[in-house]
Every structure is written in C-alpha cells, then in structure tokens.
Design an enzyme around this catalytic site. Structure first.
Site, PDB file in Angstrom:
ATOM      1  N   GLY D  11       0.834  -1.215   0.000  1.00 59.99           N
ATOM      2  CA  GLY D  11       0.000   0.000   0.000  1.00 59.99           C
ATOM      3  C   GLY D  11       0.858   1.250   0.000  1.00 59.99           C
ATOM      4  O   GLY D  11       1.872   1.317   0.691  1.00 59.99           O
ATOM      5  N   ARG D  72       1.205  -5.262  -5.418  1.00 58.56           N
ATOM      6  CA  ARG D  72       1.451  -6.529  -4.711  1.00 58.56           C
ATOM      7  C   ARG D  72       1.706  -7.583  -5.787  1.00 58.56           C
ATOM      8  O   ARG D  72       1.004  -7.624  -6.777  1.00 58.56           O
ATOM      9  CB  ARG D  72       0.232  -6.905  -3.866  1.00 58.56           C
ATOM     10  CG  ARG D  72      -0.038  -5.876  -2.779  1.00 58.56           C
ATOM     11  CD  ARG D  72      -1.227  -6.218  -1.908  1.00 58.56           C
ATOM     12  NE  ARG D  72      -1.810  -4.986  -1.382  1.00 58.56           N
ATOM     13  CZ  ARG D  72      -1.442  -4.421  -0.227  1.00 58.56           C
ATOM     14  NH1 ARG D  72      -0.542  -4.998   0.530  1.00 58.56           N
ATOM     15  NH2 ARG D  72      -1.974  -3.288   0.179  1.00 58.56           N
ATOM     16  N   ASP D 103       4.972  -5.218   5.836  1.00 60.34           N
ATOM     17  CA  ASP D 103       5.385  -6.584   6.190  1.00 60.34           C
ATOM     18  C   ASP D 103       5.396  -7.526   4.992  1.00 60.34           C
ATOM     19  O   ASP D 103       6.275  -8.367   4.890  1.00 60.34           O
ATOM     20  CB  ASP D 103       4.567  -7.139   7.364  1.00 60.34           C
ATOM     21  CG  ASP D 103       3.082  -6.933   7.203  1.00 60.34           C
ATOM     22  OD1 ASP D 103       2.660  -6.564   6.093  1.00 60.34           O
ATOM     23  OD2 ASP D 103       2.338  -7.162   8.173  1.00 60.34           O
ATOM     24  N   THR D 126       4.432   2.399   5.583  1.00 62.86           N
ATOM     25  CA  THR D 126       3.050   1.969   5.799  1.00 62.86           C
ATOM     26  C   THR D 126       2.399   2.915   6.787  1.00 62.86           C
ATOM     27  O   THR D 126       3.016   3.305   7.775  1.00 62.86           O
ATOM     28  CB  THR D 126       2.962   0.534   6.354  1.00 62.86           C
ATOM     29  OG1 THR D 126       1.662   0.350   6.926  1.00 62.86           O
ATOM     30  CG2 THR D 126       3.994   0.291   7.444  1.00 62.86           C
ATOM     31  N   ASP D 128       0.178   2.223   8.814  1.00 59.20           N
ATOM     32  CA  ASP D 128      -0.368   1.522   9.982  1.00 59.20           C
ATOM     33  C   ASP D 128       0.533   1.549  11.216  1.00 59.20           C
ATOM     34  O   ASP D 128       0.079   1.234  12.317  1.00 59.20           O
ATOM     35  CB  ASP D 128      -0.687   0.066   9.628  1.00 59.20           C
ATOM     36  CG  ASP D 128      -1.896  -0.050   8.719  1.00 59.20           C
ATOM     37  OD1 ASP D 128      -2.692   0.897   8.682  1.00 59.20           O
ATOM     38  OD2 ASP D 128      -2.052  -1.092   8.060  1.00 59.20           O
ATOM     39  N   ASP D 130       2.774  -0.495  12.152  1.00 56.43           N
ATOM     40  CA  ASP D 130       2.682  -1.801  12.790  1.00 56.43           C
ATOM     41  C   ASP D 130       3.950  -2.623  12.631  1.00 56.43           C
ATOM     42  O   ASP D 130       3.902  -3.849  12.656  1.00 56.43           O
ATOM     43  CB  ASP D 130       1.472  -2.563  12.230  1.00 56.43           C
ATOM     44  CG  ASP D 130       1.551  -2.729  10.713  1.00 56.43           C
ATOM     45  OD1 ASP D 130       2.476  -2.160  10.102  1.00 56.43           O
ATOM     46  OD2 ASP D 130       0.689  -3.405  10.141  1.00 56.43           O
ATOM     47  N   ARG D 172      -5.857  -2.356  10.508  1.00 57.74           N
ATOM     48  CA  ARG D 172      -6.512  -3.660  10.676  1.00 57.74           C
ATOM     49  C   ARG D 172      -5.991  -4.415  11.896  1.00 57.74           C
ATOM     50  O   ARG D 172      -6.754  -5.005  12.654  1.00 57.74           O
ATOM     51  CB  ARG D 172      -6.340  -4.491   9.400  1.00 57.74           C
ATOM     52  CG  ARG D 172      -7.303  -5.651   9.274  1.00 57.74           C
ATOM     53  CD  ARG D 172      -7.359  -6.159   7.846  1.00 57.74           C
ATOM     54  NE  ARG D 172      -7.921  -5.172   6.940  1.00 57.74           N
ATOM     55  CZ  ARG D 172      -9.242  -4.971   6.795  1.00 57.74           C
ATOM     56  NH1 ARG D 172     -10.117  -5.677   7.490  1.00 57.74           N
ATOM     57  NH2 ARG D 172      -9.675  -4.061   5.967  1.00 57.74           N
TER      58      ARG D 172
END
Lengths: 323, 323, 323, 323
Positions: D11, D72, D103, D126, D128, D130, D172
């Site tokens: 992303g 991707r 990731d 990213t 996120d 994360d 998420r």
C-alpha cells in the site's frame, strides 16, 4: 486553424496549470496541434516550444505555479524581439495563441496582434483580480483563501495577547484580496487603494473597538495604499495610541502559490476551453472572462484599461460586521 | 493537595489549549479543584482567576492560541508583584501550579518557588523547541508544518520563475524550525544560529546548484543568525550574484497560530496529565517533558540554561538532499 | 420592527455561523434586539431563546457547524407545535425571523407565515446548492473544496496503484457537488442525478481511458443517482471489467463540516445582512439569495419548488478534459 | 558496491516519494548508480527498471503516493518469479536494494535475500505503524493528521446536532491511528484491536457522557476490531440506546494520500539516507528504523513478527480526557 500555442506570462497564479491543461485537451479534442511555449514571450523568441500531448498535462490540475514557466520579457518590448517571436511561430505553423497572464501580458499581445495579425485570446491569470471583463481572475480565489488562512492563524495570537495586528496582503492597485480576506477574517477595518482611509479613521475604529470591550483587533492593509504599507500605517497609529500592543505581519509571496481551490480549477478549466473555442470561432485580440457566470470576450484594450470597482456592498459589510 | 491553578505565559503556541484541557480534566479526575489564571503572572497578581469545570475546556483541543490568554509580566519581576500573586493563590487555597510557557515563564516560576515554596510544574509551551529536558515543545510541530506549507507555496513561484528565495522562519536562538522545515521543504541550504554559515557558503551552494542545472533554489534562514535576517543575507548575496532573480519572504506571525497538529495535541495532552500527576506526586520546581517518548522531569534551572543541540544527522541531510 | 429572531435548521453547513454573526450585528447596527433561537423550530416551540449581543458572535466567523444548534422538528409540523412557537415569539416581542436552512426549513417557514403572518426571510444554508433563487448556497463552496481535497488524496493512491476509484459525494437530488469536485479533481466521469448515465457509458469511458494509456481513473458519483450508490455502480462495472483494480470511497459526513472558505464566509455575511435589511424593508415569506452576484429575494414557494439546472457547459468540460 | 536499486511495494504511504528522493540522492552523493524499479517486485521481474538522476526526484518531496508506483506481486511468491527478478538485477549490475514497504514487502525481501544473498535494506513505508523496529513508519503521521482533520470536521456536525458519531479509521491489526486521532480529536472512546472493548463498555461511556451533560460524543473505531466495523458497533449500540442520534462515518482511502507532514518528510529522508548508508556499510536483510530518535537496524524477521504494543499511557489519556 490547425495549430495553436499556449504560454503563461507575468506573475504566476494558482490555476494556471489547470488552464494550460484545459487549453491542451480542448485543442486536441477539436483536432488541433497544441504547442507549449515556455517562459512566456522569452520562450517564444528563443523557440523554447514543444508539442504537447494529453499526457503532458496529466496530474497537474491540482498544482500551483505553471509547468510552462513564466517570465517578464524585455526583448518582446522591442520590434526585433517580436519579429523573432513571429518567425518561431510561423516556422511551426502556429496560427493562434492562448496567452495566460495579466495586464502586461495582454499589452504585449495587443501590440503583437496589431503588428502580425496573429489571433490571440487571453485568459486572465493573476491573483489581483484587477482585469475588467472577468468577474474573477485565475488565482484570486486561492490567494484570498491563503490570506484568510493566515489571518485565522494570526487572530489566534491577537486574541491570546490582546493585540492589534496590521496584516498586509497583496494587491498593489486593487483591494479585492484585502476586502475579501478582511470580511472573511473578521477584520475591524480594511484599507484598500479604491477608497481613502486616513490614519484618523484607523484610530477612531480602534478606539471604538476598545470602547466596545474588544480586546484585540485586525486591520487588513492592501499593499499599495496611500497611507503606505502596513509597517508605515502601524508606526503612525502606534504614535497616537501608544498603549496598544501593535504588531505587523506582511503575508508576501505565500499568496501566489499553493494548490488551487475548486473555484479556481473550474474557472481556469472553463476559460481554457473558451479560449480555444474562441480562437477556432474567429475571436482575436480579446481576453476571455466570466461575467455573471457566463463566458464573455472583451478586447485587450478594455480589459487592461477599464477600472473594475469593488462592490460597495462589501465595504459596507466591513463596517457593520466589525461592531 | 486539593486545589491547583493553571496558566499560560509568554508567546502563545498551538497546543496550549489542549494542554490546559488536559490539566483541568486530569485535575478533576484526581478529585482536585482546578483554577484557571488568566493573562499569566499578571492575572495571578490581579486575581483574574476562576474555577474551571470539565465543560470549561470543551471543544478547545483543536484551537490555536490560549483561552487563558497570555502576557509577559513586568510586575512579577518585582518582589511586590510576587507577594501579591502569592496572596491571591493563598486566598483561594491554591496549593500547586501548572505553568505553560517558555524560558521567561520558568525563570519566574523558579524564583517564585524559591521565595514561597509553592510547588510548580512547568509544561514547555513554545514553538521554538529551545528547552532542555523535552525532545519537543508544545507548538513546535505545528509551527514547522505551517512553515513547510508556506515553503511549498513559495516553491511553486520559485519554480515557475527560476528564482532564488530566502525564506525567514522563527527561532531566534534555535534553528529547529529552520532545519526541519528546510529538510521537509527541500531547501538547498539552511542557515541556523547553531552553526556558522558564511555568505561565501551561500554563494557556493547557489553556484553549485546552477552548475547542476537547478533553475530555482530555496534558502531557509532562522531569524537570529549571525549573518543577519533574510533581507540582509539576500542583499549580500545579490551583490555577488547579480544575475540571480532573488526574492525574500519572512513568514512571521503565522507560525504561532493555527489548529495544532496531531503530534502537538497528543504531546500537550500527555504533558498536561503528567504535570498534574507530578504535582500530586510531590514534584516541584521542574519542567515536565518527553524524552525518548517517555515522561521526564527536569529542574527549571537546567531546562532554561542547558543547550539542546540540533541532531548533526539533520545538518548532513540538508547537504546530501540538495545535490 | 424592534426585535428579530434568528435560527438554523436542517443539516448544518459551513458558513452558518458567519451568517448568524452577520444577522446579529446587522440587527444591532440597525438598532434592533436580536434573539437567538436554539435547535431550530424545536427551540422556538420550547422557548430555548436568548438575547444576543455583539460579543455573542465573536470569533465564530471561521467555525463550521452552528452555535445555535440545529434540528429537524416533528412538532413544528403540527398545528399545536406552531401555535406554541408563535406564543414564544409573541411573548418576547419578536416581530420578524431569519431562518437559515434548506427546503424543509423554508417549507415550515412558508406555512408559519401563512398561518400567523410573521415576516420571515430565509437564508439558503445547505451544502447541496439545490435551492432556486441563489446561484450558490451557504456551505456549498466549502463542501466542494472538502470533496476536492479528498479526491486529490485518493488520486495519489489511484496513480500509485493504477486503480479505478469510484468516489461518492453528497447531493441526493443535485449533482452540483459532484460536477464541481469532479472537474476540479480531474475525474474521468461524473454521474449526477440531473443526467442519465448508464453502466454502459461508464464502461466505455474506462475502456477509452485504457486505450489512451490512462493507467488510473476516477469516477465521481453523486449519492442519489439512478444507477445506485458508488458501491453498486462499482460492483456492476467490476462484473464487466474484471481486470480493473476497482476501489470505492464514500466521503460522507466530512463534507458537512470544517472551517468555511472565503467564498462561504462572504456569501454568508452578505446574506445575513440582506436578510435583516430585507425584514426591515418589508420583505416576508422569501428567501434571500445571490443571483449574478447581486442580492435577490425569491418567494419560499419558488425557492423550494423550481429546479436549478446544472450549467451544461460544465458537463461538456468533463468530457473534454478527460481525454 | 557500485549500483543499487530502489522500489516501493504494498500500500502506498505519504512520504514514500521523500524516501525515494533521499535514497537516490544519497546514492549519487556516495558515487553509486541508482536504479528505480517500478511497480515493486512486478517491475523487478519484468525489468521495468531505469537509471535515476538527481533531477529524477526533483519536486517530489511534498507529493503523496509513489512515483515508482506500487503493486502486490503474486509472481514474486514463486521461485520462478524470484529467479527472473534476480536475473534482471544481475544483468544491470545492481548489487543492493532498498525496499520501501510493509510486512508483505519485507517477507518477500527476506526470502529473496536467503535465496540469492543480495543485500536488501527495508524502509518501513506503511500508514499503519505496525512494524517492530521503528517507533514510527513512513506515512503514519500524515494519516493520523488526515484522520484528525476529518474528525474535527465531523465534530462540527456532531456538536450542531447533538449526535453520537462512530468514526472508523484504518489499522486492521493496529490501533495506532485510532488511538492518536482519538486523543487528538477529543474522542470519548477509542476501540482498538490491542485491547478488548465490549459493547457494554461503549454504552456505559455514552451514558456517563449523557449524565455529565455531554450533548454529543465521538467514538473512534479501528477497522479490524473484535466487535466488528463501525457500522456493526453502531448498530449494536443503537439497539440498546434508541434515543441517541447515532451516525457512522468510515474515513477510508483518504487516509493513504495527501502531501506528507513535516514529520513524515524528515523521517522518510532520514530512513532513505540510512538505508543507503547501511547497504554501503554491509547491512543486509534488515529494516532500518528510528528508535528513540536514533537510526537502528532490525532483522526483517523481527520487524514483521514482533508486536509493537501501544503505549498504555495513551489508553489512560483517553479515559481521563473524556470526563
């Protein structure tokens, strides 16, 4: 007409890219070749010209500045310069021009047309909104919103410290940015070139505000006022009202840049389309504008010479809203 | 401890309101009475103090400025002023203070604590990020983003006209705003008080840029540099490189205002909470800060006297990224 | 007329506060008492009414939402409700009303006027721009710019991943937000309630784009289109063009909020002033609007019943600019 | 090492372009050839690779998305795909790689390194946040500020109509965006995957707010929570508290785009520089990150497998600030 050229000239304005995009795509849509001329009249003289495709203007509608670059040209003010420019156009078969710029740009275009008869349609690209023949010019709405955003920020400090701020905005011969950002920003007073505001008027407004328990005030000053720039006005006021905590902020060049607002993107797109359609339909030596939300063509001469007065209703609004 | 007071002092900074909100709600959460003191030390002396409720700080987390107003106080610099201030606090049973401000604020707090022993915890509220003991100060991240947004706008014009812009940002004794907005804005050079940059260095950078086909350049100048302000630097450079189209923009007061960024809202909220928790846990005469993302308390003395150097990695970044 | 009331009703729109401010200050300027009525017709029925001063509307010109709160009222749709409302006004000597809202608001106002003869002037406060009698409504320009800003962000992702995005904007019965944000955002296609666009049209546009080497596309969908919402349209297209990487984004409530743009602040201020001046000059049962940049009054009946078509020039622009 | 390649994958995130720019210019500064690989692993397999110059990354530091495009790749998950990719690199003499992504990207990079021994340094791109091994990831700060801006807008409507809004933000498997935008946005409650929040908890918070005279509330919901998405949570709450005026807003894709904040531009620039310097100094199979504001390298394995817990102080802040 088979080939047209497009260029930007004079001070850059947000929306110029959206206008270029519209000129190019409308031209292609109508089956024309479209040439981009870089650096305004300088590039025309030097032959800094390239053929544009649809993808040449991809992903630029949201960008400030101008991908064609801009410049003020001394050479174009000479007969020799214009002769060279004409040669460059002729060589490439360019039969019509879209000139995006302000009064300097159109003055040049007017002479060029008279000398060489090449059809030129101008699009009003200037943040100052000082051209007759279009209610608004490309970049004006963005510039006002940028100035307003700055005033909003400065008001945070004015309120927190009980200060009086003199904020200078652009508009050397025109108070449009000042009056609109002043109303939008909740200014106590707006000083514009179109009306005469004395230092005494400023002092009285500030005194009245104090009497009405206003703890902070904002005065918006158009750069070219008769009382001088914001620093000078502030200095004169400070002498008379030494108790006030007075500050000055000159917004400067930030007003020229940035991503154009919705209004400016649409205006630019409409004017770009109408400029090309105008050329194809035989318009020449005119500026395309929007008057009462409709496309209108005005001779360059009128566009650059006739005054566009500020709506007096707006001046009245400042008075009423600052009580 | 049953009652605390909170005030803002010195130049306002975005996030001060978020910090006030956090102080008030943390205080109430812990069962304390919380008093708002207006206009900094002046309001403390004058008794401009009111009890705050949870709703007193509703809907302010997103606002610039300070609802408690701010001021610099001459009276508090006198023994008499501080005596009056103490009386006002005592009268209301205020046993601890949260002072949101910069070095001037903490200097006063330090003296006040030494004279009257009233526990005070400071929260670093200044856009300059010039306090030792906190990696970042309240308002800094917002100020940098405001400066960056301005640089982005100015670059539109710089690119369109092939110009060199000298942009002055705030930071009289500290180059933090300059270095961060300079890196973020893609500046060719950043002049900060922490390092020595000669006019010769500026000229060389601009020449190298020209040799590398750069058509426009941006130099970010922190306001208090040894070469003078941006206007002076530009004038000196213009003398040596008369061919360049050089412009100057001084960003000024817009850097102090505006809705705080996410970072500033969270930092302010954390520091407000930690200030109150610190008071309750016996902290006094210290500034609360965030060091390596953890809450830390530093004596006022250290906070205002010890230098906080700029990460040399950032200076290196400017060099590399401008090639 | 000595006393007037002002209220906001229906969905909130950015600029309502600027309009309230203008109503209050114009009223005071003209020597009237001005009452704020909270929660629209509900507050009128319940007597949630207070006298407003100049400072009641300080520092709100830049804020979204409405300080008078808004609501949709079931009670006002009953005879009993309106009787109570009238009593509340009478009790306070309120002789005229400014109603800021949309068609529901004006429908109620129309009945109320017919039953009780109380003069009401409406100001068009709705982001949808769907009222006849004003070229633009309060909040529309802000909503378009918010939608545009979102489209700009989404295009970053669309470009980076070669995706097709269907973006749903507000406007149940009106495609104004869609068409303007679509042009401004460089959309390949705009689906509005005013014109019929089949799924076949969408597919053809996307195929043409692919043939022209477009790697990403944006389709703006007004929420109330005949082909369903953006999710439904996207699902139908995905079935026919399974190779495309299709995503959907529904912008939703963000379009209603935020600090109003310059245009909305000025429009709101003008309409507020004109509403009060209208009341004083004997206007009743009308909506005040701006038509060709001039103040105009239109009967409520016409304002809510007559269609305001989209400028066909704009529909043509989308076609041309997306080549 | 004489040649390196750089690509973005997964992303897109704001700041990726600033990171690419930094990789390219640091590489050139160190005398390396730098190749841009388009569309992530897909472009590596297909040989969609070009040599980058300093000007290739001019004027992109402020742009969202990625000029190298992202994708991707299914093919890279096969042995054959990776073999082809390696051939493409070998053919061009590319001896090291900078992989900007999340990731999935690093999982692929880890396998690729183990199979072919080509040194790869990853940069965490990213929104996120994360990834273990970097306190913040590229794009996170921008995404939080975008979410916050949306929450600010929605709060205007929530306040005006006394509503409860459930606002869904991205993340998420990680509540970072939710917790930060929730604190900054003054949310009454934040639901994150890291902690368990029951519908009963939500109801209790809303009831308490009502008891404390709160007229509107905001609940921020991370998309992947155990109670379902925002629509589901809202539906469950609406059943129990039918009197509340509940609305839902899902922010969606706008969180991925937009011009990066100052923090993200600087973080991206630092990580890009450190990635190249790491490669040159022999790092391989690691992600570069910033830990306590210092550059740190962490093995891909650890970066993608180890949990990064949310600071419990932040969870506590939400509780306290919402009283």
């Amino acid at each position: 007409m088979k080939s047209i050229g497009v260029f930007t000239s004079g001070g850059d304005a947000p929306g110029m890219n959206a206008c270029i995009r519209s000129v190019v795509r409308t031209g292609l849509y109508l089956g024309l070749d479209v040439y981009g001329i870089k650096y305004g009249y300088n590039g025309m003289i030097d032959g800094d010209i390239y053929k544009m495709k649809s993808y040449s203007v991809s992903n630029i509608v949201q960008r400030g500045g101008t991908i064609l670059k801009s410049a003020r040209s001394k050479d174009f003010m000479t007969k020799e310069g214009r002769a060279k420019a004409y040669e460059q156009l002729k060589k490439r078969g360019i039969e019509g021009l879209v000139a995006i710029g302000g009064d300097g740009t159109f003055t040049g275009a007017n002479i060029f047309y008279e000398e060489y008869g090449i059809p030129i349609v101008g699009a009003p690209g200037t943040i100052d909104n000082d051209l007759y023949g279009s209610d608004y010019t490309i970049g004006f709405d963005t510039a006002v919103n940028t100035a307003l955003d700055a005033i909003d920020k400065i008001r945070d400090t004015a309120n927190s410290h009980d200060r009086v701020f003199f904020i200078e905005v652009m508009g050397r011969h025109s108070g449009y940015i000042a009056i609109q950002s002043g109303i939008g920003g909740g200014a106590e007073l707006v000083m514009v070139p179109e009306t005469s505001t004395t230092i005494g008027d400023v002092i009285q407004t500030l005194k009245e505000g104090r009497d009405n328990q206003k703890t902070s005030s904002i005065v918006v000053v158009a750069e070219g006022g008769e009382q001088g720039d914001a620093l000078e006005v502030a200095a004169k006021v400070a002498k008379e009202l030494p108790d006030l905590d007075i500050r000055v902020s000159t917004l400067g060049h930030i007003q020229r840049g940035g991503s154009p607002t919705s209004y400016d993107r649409i205006l630019s797109s409409r004017l770009g389309m109408a400029a090309v359609e105008g050329l194809v339909n035989g318009e020449k030596n005119v500026m395309v504008g929007v008057v009462n939300d409709k496309i209108a063509y005005t001779s360059f001469k009128l566009a650059i010479s006739k005054a566009k007065p500020i709506n007096p209703e707006l001046m009245r609004l400042v008075d009423i809203l600052s009580i």
